[in-house]
Design a protein around this motif. Sequence first.
Motif, short mmCIF file in Angstrom:
data_model
loop_
_atom_site.label_atom_id
_atom_site.label_comp_id
_atom_site.label_asym_id
_atom_site.label_seq_id
_atom_site.Cartn_x
_atom_site.Cartn_y
_atom_site.Cartn_z
N ASP A 30 0.87 -1.14 -0.07
CA ASP A 30 0.03 -0.20 0.16
C ASP A 30 0.85 1.32 -0.19
O ASP A 30 0.59 2.14 -0.62
CB ASP A 30 -0.93 0.07 1.05
CG ASP A 30 -2.22 -0.97 1.14
OD1 ASP A 30 -2.26 -1.64 0.03
OD2 ASP A 30 -2.73 -1.10 2.25
N ILE A 141 -5.27 -1.52 -8.02
CA ILE A 141 -6.54 -1.57 -7.32
C ILE A 141 -6.46 -3.29 -6.73
O ILE A 141 -6.73 -3.66 -5.75
CB ILE A 141 -7.88 -1.46 -8.22
CG1 ILE A 141 -8.09 0.03 -8.46
CG2 ILE A 141 -8.91 -2.17 -7.40
CD1 ILE A 141 -9.16 0.31 -9.35
N ASN A 146 -5.73 -2.22 1.82
CA ASN A 146 -6.35 -1.48 2.80
C ASN A 146 -7.54 -1.35 1.98
O ASN A 146 -7.82 -0.61 0.71
CB ASN A 146 -5.75 -0.25 3.17
CG ASN A 146 -6.55 0.51 4.13
OD1 ASN A 146 -7.62 1.55 3.49
ND2 ASN A 146 -6.49 0.54 5.39
N GLY A 147 -8.94 -1.28 2.61
CA GLY A 147 -10.03 -1.17 2.18
C GLY A 147 -10.39 0.27 1.62
O GLY A 147 -10.98 0.58 0.33
N GLU A 148 -10.06 1.45 2.36
CA GLU A 148 -10.04 2.82 1.95
C GLU A 148 -9.32 3.01 0.98
O GLU A 148 -9.58 3.90 0.17
CB GLU A 148 -9.66 3.55 3.08
CG GLU A 148 -10.85 3.50 4.29
CD GLU A 148 -10.46 4.38 5.59
OE1 GLU A 148 -10.68 5.80 5.43
OE2 GLU A 148 -9.89 3.65 6.54
N LYS A 150 -8.11 1.06 -1.71
CA LYS A 150 -8.79 0.44 -2.59
C LYS A 150 -10.18 1.22 -3.15
O LYS A 150 -10.32 1.34 -4.42
CB LYS A 150 -9.59 -0.98 -2.38
CG LYS A 150 -9.74 -1.73 -3.62
CD LYS A 150 -9.91 -3.11 -3.07
CE LYS A 150 -8.76 -3.92 -2.93
NZ LYS A 150 -8.51 -5.14 -3.88
N SER A 151 -10.93 1.83 -2.18
CA SER A 151 -11.90 2.68 -2.65
C SER A 151 -11.71 3.69 -3.31
O SER A 151 -12.00 4.25 -4.08
CB SER A 151 -12.88 2.83 -1.21
OG SER A 151 -14.06 3.60 -1.45
N LEU A 152 -10.53 4.57 -2.76
CA LEU A 152 -9.84 5.76 -3.17
C LEU A 152 -9.57 5.41 -4.64
O LEU A 152 -9.73 6.20 -5.82
CB LEU A 152 -8.79 6.36 -2.43
CG LEU A 152 -8.07 7.59 -3.06
CD1 LEU A 152 -9.07 8.76 -3.04
CD2 LEU A 152 -6.98 7.94 -2.01
N THR A 154 -10.42 3.11 -6.89
CA THR A 154 -11.48 2.82 -7.49
C THR A 154 -12.35 4.26 -7.99
O THR A 154 -12.55 4.04 -9.21
CB THR A 154 -12.51 1.84 -7.00
OG1 THR A 154 -11.76 0.62 -6.59
CG2 THR A 154 -13.65 1.59 -7.65
N SER A 155 -12.21 5.09 -7.10
CA SER A 155 -12.99 6.50 -7.23
C SER A 155 -12.07 7.24 -8.44
O SER A 155 -12.64 7.67 -9.39
CB SER A 155 -13.12 7.25 -6.00
OG SER A 155 -13.63 8.50 -6.44
N ARG A 157 -10.31 5.62 -10.55
CA ARG A 157 -10.02 5.12 -11.91
C ARG A 157 -11.15 5.81 -12.47
O ARG A 157 -11.10 5.79 -13.79
CB ARG A 157 -10.36 3.63 -11.43
CG ARG A 157 -10.01 2.64 -12.84
CD ARG A 157 -11.36 2.32 -13.36
NE ARG A 157 -11.24 1.43 -14.45
CZ ARG A 157 -11.79 1.58 -15.62
NH1 ARG A 157 -12.48 2.67 -15.70
NH2 ARG A 157 -11.85 0.56 -16.62
#
Length: 175
Positions: A30, A141, A146-148, A150-152, A154-155, A157
Amino acid sequence: MKSTVRMFALGIALLAASAVSASAQPKINDAQIAAIAVAANQVDVDAGKLALSKARNGEINQFAQTMITDHGGAIKAATDLAGKLKVTPQENDTSKALVKGGQDARAKLAKLDGAAFDKAYVDNEVAYHDTVVKALDDTLIPNAQNGELKSLLTSVRGVAAAHLEHARQLQKSLK
């Protein structure tokens, strides 16, 4: 110039693929992903600033401002998240290569003026965003733990994909 921009984009694509490929290298962590994300966004902020000073086409100026605003926001979000998670972005071969490639591309673009600059800048943005979307999908991704984060990613992306489509439309309008 067209071949120079394409060679730069191809070089970044090959470098990113070889530097972060899960099959060729150990998984990236990460902290390394954070450094890559910040570097990739900074490259586009810097290119956008150059475009604002050199572009003659109003649509390209608007696009460049969008790159500065959106990628600057992504840098802030990544930096804020890294601080929250107490993760220090870890420079790596890919993040360093992105910075160097961005500097090289800006140096080549800086030598151009008028319509030649506009076209080269847009061609570079198409190639760069295409590479970034692929790197997000194929490496960043999937390897984010870390889930946060990965979420960032994805956003980001989604925004990068929208930028790619916008740049492609500009590219068509310049032909």
